[in-house]
Write an enzyme that holds these catalytic residues in place. Structure first.
Site, PDB file in Angstrom:
ATOM      1  N   ARG A 252       0.893  -1.156   0.000  1.00 25.74           N
ATOM      2  CA  ARG A 252       0.000   0.000   0.000  1.00 25.74           C
ATOM      3  C   ARG A 252       0.929   1.203   0.000  1.00 25.74           C
ATOM      4  NH1 ARG A 252      -1.031   4.680   3.548  1.00 25.74           N
ATOM      5  NH2 ARG A 252      -3.226   5.195   3.383  1.00 25.74           N
ATOM      6  N   ASP A 254       1.685   4.997   0.296  1.00 25.80           N
ATOM      7  CA  ASP A 254       1.070   6.103   1.015  1.00 25.80           C
ATOM      8  C   ASP A 254       1.049   7.376   0.167  1.00 25.80           C
ATOM      9  OD1 ASP A 254       0.160   7.337   3.624  1.00 25.80           O
ATOM     10  OD2 ASP A 254       1.988   8.501   3.283  1.00 25.80           O
ATOM     11  N   GLU A 289      -2.764   5.061  -2.248  1.00 25.48           N
ATOM     12  CA  GLU A 289      -3.653   6.048  -1.629  1.00 25.48           C
ATOM     13  C   GLU A 289      -3.472   7.340  -2.415  1.00 25.48           C
ATOM     14  OE1 GLU A 289      -4.355   8.311   2.656  1.00 25.48           O
ATOM     15  OE2 GLU A 289      -2.327   7.841   1.963  1.00 25.48           O
ATOM     16  N   ASP A 309     -13.712   7.733  -0.510  1.00 24.11           N
ATOM     17  CA  ASP A 309     -15.090   8.172  -0.746  1.00 24.11           C
ATOM     18  C   ASP A 309     -16.075   7.319   0.049  1.00 24.11           C
ATOM     19  OD1 ASP A 309     -14.297  10.167  -2.430  1.00 24.11           O
ATOM     20  OD2 ASP A 309     -15.498   9.509  -4.134  1.00 24.11           O
ATOM     21  N   HIS A 311     -15.655   5.550   2.844  1.00 30.32           N
ATOM     22  CA  HIS A 311     -15.613   5.887   4.266  1.00 30.32           C
ATOM     23  C   HIS A 311     -16.240   7.242   4.532  1.00 30.32           C
ATOM     24  CE1 HIS A 311     -13.938   8.085   7.670  1.00 30.32           C
ATOM     25  NE2 HIS A 311     -14.064   6.945   8.313  1.00 30.32           N
ATOM     26  N   HIS A 376      -6.588   3.527  10.231  1.00 26.98           N
ATOM     27  CA  HIS A 376      -5.765   4.291  11.165  1.00 26.98           C
ATOM     28  C   HIS A 376      -5.934   5.790  10.938  1.00 26.98           C
ATOM     29  CE1 HIS A 376      -3.097   4.694   7.657  1.00 26.98           C
ATOM     30  NE2 HIS A 376      -2.612   5.742   8.292  1.00 26.98           N
ATOM     31  N   ASP A 377      -6.041   6.196   9.671  1.00 28.28           N
ATOM     32  CA  ASP A 377      -6.176   7.620   9.333  1.00 28.28           C
ATOM     33  C   ASP A 377      -7.440   8.209   9.941  1.00 28.28           C
ATOM     34  OD1 ASP A 377      -4.081   8.778   7.950  1.00 28.28           O
ATOM     35  OD2 ASP A 377      -4.717   7.975   6.015  1.00 28.28           O
ATOM     36  N   GLN A 378      -8.551   7.569   9.669  1.00 34.50           N
ATOM     37  CA  GLN A 378      -9.837   8.161  10.018  1.00 34.50           C
ATOM     38  C   GLN A 378     -10.104   8.124  11.515  1.00 34.50           C
ATOM     39  OE1 GLN A 378     -10.723   9.583   7.499  1.00 34.50           O
ATOM     40  NE2 GLN A 378     -10.202   8.359   5.706  1.00 34.50           N
ATOM     41  N   GLY A 380      -7.413   7.826  13.904  1.00 33.52           N
ATOM     42  CA  GLY A 380      -6.320   8.509  14.574  1.00 33.52           C
ATOM     43  C   GLY A 380      -6.252  10.000  14.334  1.00 33.52           C
ATOM     44  N   ASN A 381      -6.796  10.464  13.240  1.00 33.21           N
ATOM     45  CA  ASN A 381      -6.770  11.898  12.973  1.00 33.21           C
ATOM     46  C   ASN A 381      -8.008  12.585  13.529  1.00 33.21           C
ATOM     47  OD1 ASN A 381      -4.228  12.213  11.741  1.00 33.21           O
ATOM     48  ND2 ASN A 381      -5.018  11.259   9.881  1.00 33.21           N
TER      49      ASN A 381
END
Length: 571
Positions: A252, A254, A289, A309, A311, A376-378, A380-381
């Protein structure tokens, strides 16, 4: 014949090793090998190299104009990112058994952060958990970045030694053993590889290779000069090294929108082409990504893209949150959701008050989209790292979990999601001193405050507490966790038996979506060998809809319940 790469230490097979580095700003470069200083020969393009007898397990540094620095292409470190580096023979590991890989259609991704996945936070401890994941039906482990960064704890996106596994997680061979264990249980292993920036602490490249960078910054620091062949060689070697030396099943990549070479990302397309020419005895899967929602990489050899999109529209529809990047979907999230169900993406270049985004993607296969309800992005941010379930409740979370795993798109679960974990996943890092810790706290607070979060009372991202709070296991309520695991197991069994064969038969048209009330949908996805039909209610019952006559799985009653779903699969 390909010219030798100007990076790294590699055995040549005759007892000698070649040590190379690109240091165009340096006046003198020497190799320090086990305390001996050996002058290196300059090349014509700012590269320096030497060929000398060596063996695995030797400590070395580069002395660059009097300063002793680690190898930026180090395969392993003795301690921290400051050095010394360690010679590693990548061919010495005994894999014991062969591995022929798995097809992309079979992928059920499980995103895993090594440091918080187990109490020990190591590759070896994580490997002991793999049989359990395989028994659930997980077929692909996606490791969050493991390249070495400064300090002991972090997400991994601030790596500075791109080829060296982080020593807090274990040795290179312990990572190989993790991969071998996963593959022994039929699971692929993909690595989240960061090639768009380096972390803010411990990156020495600017000191002796300022031409490695540009004056066009990324959101995380200096831009990288991907137009330069030496820079391309650095990242090409890193990617191929991870792939071949660790027997990975893919990557993946980034934030590829920040990999800017001025040539429509020719570097990435060339890397994909080169990987496709390798005879590794297994398929290699390349996932990117790209926040732009473009299709050009998927049309040029990449297999799939993280589909934010899905998510984002689901999140806005069910939470009502519209701050930050969610604002784009605030106008009519359920219409956007219908479009994502029908075509894969919601944004395909159509007019929008915030400006067009994306290109048409409906011609791509369903497996060109990796969909997730949380990553993790959605999680953790956010200021407090709340998971999706904490925002929408148990009933809604179970239904959206079932929807995710029964759609034709490739599903991704974030660790803990398989058992309904409500543990937060916070941002955490380990800066080297108090001034840097203060800068991280202030920067994080300002960034999150700008997009509408209450960041004044967020947990300290530099403290040990944020790291410890982000462990999803063990579950606080074992009985509830087992109920969730049973749900996941049933869904993934259904997916493997009934949905994967349809994916392998090929897509035969876009989805057909009918709305039944403001928050309910009937969807039909056609394939060469059959079809998937789904009826779902995501906040209001499916008014006027009839239940599916040959239901393969049902959760609640979407014709009467605010949250419910049922799926029918024909072949």
């Amino acid at each position: 014949m390909t010219a030798p790469s100007p990076w790294g230490a590699r055995p040549l097979g005759d007892g000698s090793w070649r040590f190379s580095i690109w240091a165009p700003a340096a006046r003198y470069v020497a190799l320090l090998l086990e305390g001996r200083e050996l002058a290196m020969e300059p090349g014509r393009a700012g590269d320096w190299s030497c060929r000398i007898p060596a063996r695995p397990g030797m400590a070395y540094l580069f002395r660059i104009d009097g300063r002793d620095l680690p190898d930026p292409a180090s395969r392993a470190q003795i301690g921290g990112v400051e050095g010394p580096s360690l010679t590693v023979d990548p061919e010495a590991f005994d894999w014991a058994r062969t591995w022929s890989g798995r097809s992309l259609e079979e992928a059920v991704f499980f995103e895993l952060h090594v440091g918080t996945f187990t109490r020990e936070g190591t590759f070896a401890a994580a490997a002991r958990r793999l049989p359990d994941l395989a028994a659930l039906g997980v077929t692909a482990i996606q490791l969050m970045p493991v390249a070495q960064f400064m300090g002991r704890r972090g997400w991994g996106y601030d790596g500075v030694l791109i080829r060296a596994p982080h020593p807090a997680y274990g040795t290179p061979d312990e990572l190989r053993a993790f991969v071998a264990e996963a593959q022994g249980h039929g699971m692929m292993v993909l690595l989240d590889l960061v090639m768009n920036h380096f972390g803010p602490f411990g990156n020495f490249l600017p000191d002796y290779a300022p031409d490695f960078f540009t004056d066009q910054p990324t959101p995380w620091g200096d831009g990288i000069a991907f137009h330069r062949p030496e820079v391309q060689a650095f990242f090409r070697d890193a990617a191929l090294g991870w792939l071949c030396e660790y027997r990975l099943d893919g990557f993946r990549l980034d934030a590829v929108h920040e990999i800017r070479d001025g040539q429509d990302q020719r570097f990435l397309r060339a890397l994909s082409d080169e990987i496709r020419t390798l005879d590794l005895g297994r398929p290699v899967h390349l996932i990117c990504e790209d926040e732009r929602n473009l299709t050009h990489l998927r049309e040029a050899g990449f297999d799939a893209e993280w589909n934010d999109d899905w998510h984002n529209v689901l999140h806005v529809a069910l939470t009502g949150e519209t701050q930050g990047y969610y604002s784009r979907y605030a106008r009519d999230p359920f219409a956007d959701l219908a479009r994502a169900l029908e075509r894969g993406q919601a944004d395909e270049g159509q007019p929008h008050p915030e400006g067009p985004r994306g290109t048409e993607a409906a011609h791509l296969s369903w497996t060109a989209f990796v969909n997730a309800n949380q990553t993790h992005d959605q999680i953790g941010n956010r200021a407090h790292g709340e998971r999706f379930i904490s925002l929408i409740g148990e009933e809604a979370a179970r239904v959206t979990h079932a929807v995710l795993l029964c759609m034709p798109f490739l599903p991704l679960l974030f660790m803990g999601e398989e058992e309904g974990s409500e543990a937060p996943f916070l941002f955490f890092c380990d800066p080297p001193d108090e001034a840097m810790r203060r800068a991280v706290r202030d920067g994080r607070r300002a960034e999150l405050g700008r997009i509408g979060y209450d960041a004044e009372h967020m947990p300290d991202p530099t403290g040990l507490e944020a790291f410890e709070a982000s462990r999803p296991y063990p579950a606080r309520d074992p009985a509830r966790a087992e109920s969730w695991r049973a749900l996941t197991r049933d869904l993934l069994d259904l997916r493997a038996r009934r949905i994967v064969p349809l994916l392998k038969s090929g897509k035969s048209g876009i989805g057909d979506v009918t709305r039944h009330g403001p928050r309910a949908f009937a969807v039909r996805w056609p394939f060469e060998a059959g079809e998937i039909r789904m009826l779902m209610s995501l906040g209001t019952p499916a008014t006027g809809a009839a239940s599916l006559p040959a239901c393969a799985f049902r959760l609640g009653d979407p014709t009467h319940d605010a949250f419910g779903m049922e799926v029918e699969i024909t072949a």
